[in-house]
Design a protein around this motif. Sequence first.
Motif, short mmCIF file in Angstrom:
data_model
loop_
_atom_site.label_atom_id
_atom_site.label_comp_id
_atom_site.label_asym_id
_atom_site.label_seq_id
_atom_site.Cartn_x
_atom_site.Cartn_y
_atom_site.Cartn_z
N MET A 168 -6.21 -3.24 3.76
CA MET A 168 -5.86 -3.98 4.98
C MET A 168 -6.80 -5.16 5.17
N VAL A 191 -3.64 -11.96 10.96
CA VAL A 191 -2.48 -12.44 10.21
C VAL A 191 -1.34 -12.67 11.18
N PRO A 192 -0.48 -13.62 10.89
CA PRO A 192 0.67 -13.82 11.76
C PRO A 192 1.59 -12.61 11.68
N PRO A 193 2.24 -12.27 12.77
CA PRO A 193 3.08 -11.08 12.74
C PRO A 193 4.26 -11.29 11.81
N GLY A 194 4.65 -10.21 11.16
CA GLY A 194 5.82 -10.24 10.30
C GLY A 194 5.51 -10.88 8.97
N PRO A 195 6.27 -10.51 7.97
CA PRO A 195 6.10 -11.15 6.68
C PRO A 195 6.40 -12.65 6.84
N VAL A 237 8.95 -0.25 2.38
CA VAL A 237 8.90 -1.65 2.78
C VAL A 237 7.68 -2.26 2.10
N SER A 277 5.26 -5.69 0.90
CA SER A 277 4.89 -7.07 1.12
C SER A 277 4.52 -7.67 -0.23
N TRP A 318 5.21 -2.23 10.32
CA TRP A 318 3.91 -2.60 10.88
C TRP A 318 2.86 -2.68 9.76
N GLN A 319 2.92 -1.70 8.85
CA GLN A 319 1.96 -1.69 7.75
C GLN A 319 2.07 -2.95 6.90
N VAL A 320 3.31 -3.40 6.72
CA VAL A 320 3.50 -4.61 5.92
C VAL A 320 2.90 -5.82 6.63
N GLN A 321 3.04 -5.85 7.96
CA GLN A 321 2.44 -6.95 8.73
C GLN A 321 0.94 -7.06 8.50
N GLN A 322 0.32 -5.89 8.31
CA GLN A 322 -1.14 -5.86 8.25
C GLN A 322 -1.69 -6.36 6.93
#
Lengths: 402, 447
Positions: free
Chosen positions: A1, A6-10, A53, A55, B442-446
């Motif tokens: 982490m 960070v900006p919210p959302g991908p 999900v 990133s 939420w985890q991806v946001q982080q």
Amino acid sequence: MSDTPVPPGPAKSSGLAVLDLDVLDLPPAIDTGTHAGAVVLLRIAGRPCGQAVLSFRNWDEQLPLFERLTEAADSAFWEAWVAYRLGLRPEPETPTLPPIDVVICTRDRPDDLAKCLSDLMTMPDDGQRYTVIDNASRTDDTRQVVERFPGVRYVREDRPGLDIARNRAIAETTREIIAFIDDDAAPDRLWLRNLGRNFEDPLVMAAGGLTMAMELESEAQIAFQRVGGFGRGFKRMVYDAANCDPFHGWYAGAGVNMALRRRAFAEVGLFDEALDAGTQSLAGGDSDMFRRILNAGWQIVYDPEALNWHRHRRSMEELKRQIYGYEVAAFAILTKSLFYEREWAGVGFLAWWLRQRLSQLRDSIGQKSDLPFNVAVTQIRGALAGPGRYRAALRKARHAGS
Amino acid sequence: MPDLEVPLVSIVIPTHNRRARLLSTLEALRRQTFAVSRMECVIVADGCRDDTVAAVAAFASEFPIRLVELPGQGPACARNAGVSVAQAPLLLFLDDDVEPEPELVAAHVAAHEASVPRAVVGAYPPFPHASPDPFRLEARSWWLTHFDELAREGHRATFRDLLTGNLSMPAQLWHDVGGLDPEFEHAREDWELGVRLISHGAPITFLSDARGWHYEHETSRFETGYVRAREEGRSDVRMARKHPGMRGELPIVQMYPAQGPTKRLAWMAFDAPWLGSLYGKTGFRLLQLCRRHRLRGPFRALHGAVRQYWYLVGAASELQSQRNWADLATRDDSGPPADLTVDLAQGIERAEQQIAAARPSQVKIEYSGRAVATMPWLPAAEPWDARHLRPFLAREACTEYSRVLRITDAADGEEKYNIAAYGYISARGFHMSLLEAMGQWWQVQQR
């Protein structure tokens, strides 16, 4: 982490990939393309089991994909994976399916319909029949699309309204089970078989499946998914009024992916023509049917292996209207129950709703959101409009009926 | 050549004023796939004031029907009396509101062929019937859940599995364990027999093929439910005294020391019966109101409380004082030390063999010396067997076993990462799914 804010959302500039991967047969790598991340349907030996999900920010090609996926996978995947590895997930036998009519209600979406129909044709032939209800389309394109598919029946219903179309479908078909799929959805290969297998128990009057996003390219599509989307999870559930308030019957499924036993209409009546798309009530015909089924003491199965894919609305305006519409419908149904059916149980739902929405409203104040509108405010506006809209819709439906 | 004069199975049916239902059950017995000439039926008419006796006497069947009349002594005595006149080496108990499917008798008989003497419990799920009544929904849900658990792969049998509505066992086994104890005249006579069967070492097997339909929607009534709760309270005290080793499994012991609402209910049941009686009556009226208006949430909450009150009333009549309750409830839950340790690194088949050989009451599971999980000791439950291991790992120890998989799957045999799914494994329902999915985003946001 990350420690830095960070900006919210991908990353907003690019959408998310939607992937469909079997952990027993993974590609060496996935193409991240211009996407900021991905929503992955995880399968084990072909069966849908869960989702991850991902990133793609700081994506390291060196890390094995399997570890990446299982780290991010949900609990449903892990339960299935543990069972599979222990040899406890035998291949499901091909069920003896009841006779099924598949129905698509459509209006002026010939391209979507064509895709839906051609995907339906890739399913195994278990003897199912197909009927398209053309609900007051303005052009002849819908008929022309259907004519390209031999064996698919075309029925024209001139009175606009989704529940009117559904009731027409019930009148036009004869089989024990009627499965509904939306024109902007596409079935997974075993969608119908996995939906139809839930009717062995005579207590089961309806079944709902899981609907995943077909694409997550626009902000609105991602936002819809983030607030829950059509997600009902990857764990099978059997609902009845002992474990689910009938007002929450939609937990078990929605019109985009559902099947009903014909007997249900004899037990609890047809779809309410003062509800759903094409009326002032905007939505809720499916939820109201599920509510009445549960209320009468029957069961509804939610089976996530009955999977289909839906193309979410692409613009924020459409998303806002949809969220508004769901709440209008919820209060249309509440109005129907309290004032037309004289049921007291709605008071409990109202109390639950107030607690939920007021705390959401409180939490939303001062919070940065990636949506251009406030969800709780939109919902409360919808709720306030619900009773009046239902009365208007009912007047119109009665007028049309007489 | 078997002696055709001697029946192979005696079907014992106690009944109490349910003439029509009993006749349907008898009709269903005539339709069995099993040779009707090899069975006999014993009807125990216990305190029947309708014309059950005459109707049974007039019933024409291919198998002999013996009729025993009792003045109304309750199901335990009735079944014992039925057994005393039964002639076959195999006993099959059916309730008068259980309508057997055609294969039921044959399935029971086959289950006893060439096996150690055992009790075989057949399925009798509620006859499919829908009702909006909250009471009916709760009752149906209880039965469905009960049989789902019995049918679950890897289910570990306990004394609670032993219900007498669709049960068979060799007459010899019945006599060896002493039949039903008439002291449990109106409730828990079945569970109590289960405790003795398990301590006798007799397996209790569930057989979903031996199915009958339970017409509980016609026979179990809201009004009598509380009488039954009181009898259960009374019987549970007797059971705790008769089998102190398993008393920790009984609600009356688990409720102690009473807290919150239970404390107030217990006070009324033990020390303020005048107030309790008012509570019981008011609660009953309110519950009828909830039923009429289908207020399921309030019904469920109040129904639980009123049932608990009557259960405590029954217990109090046996215990006399809260002090005696304290004495009864003082217990030691520690159980014996684990008598078997298995190491999954040596292969799961090997672990299964070890468990099958030892039939332990408790198993420590390790992976290369690291503790994974413990299959726990449980009083009045069957010892662990090979078939329990994998389902146990998949369900109760799913989180722990997922770690083992991550170790075995990693190239270097080291667990490198945590999984996001922690905390949601085994969780069920719409809200948990929604929370988990939002957590994934939420985890991806982080990152």
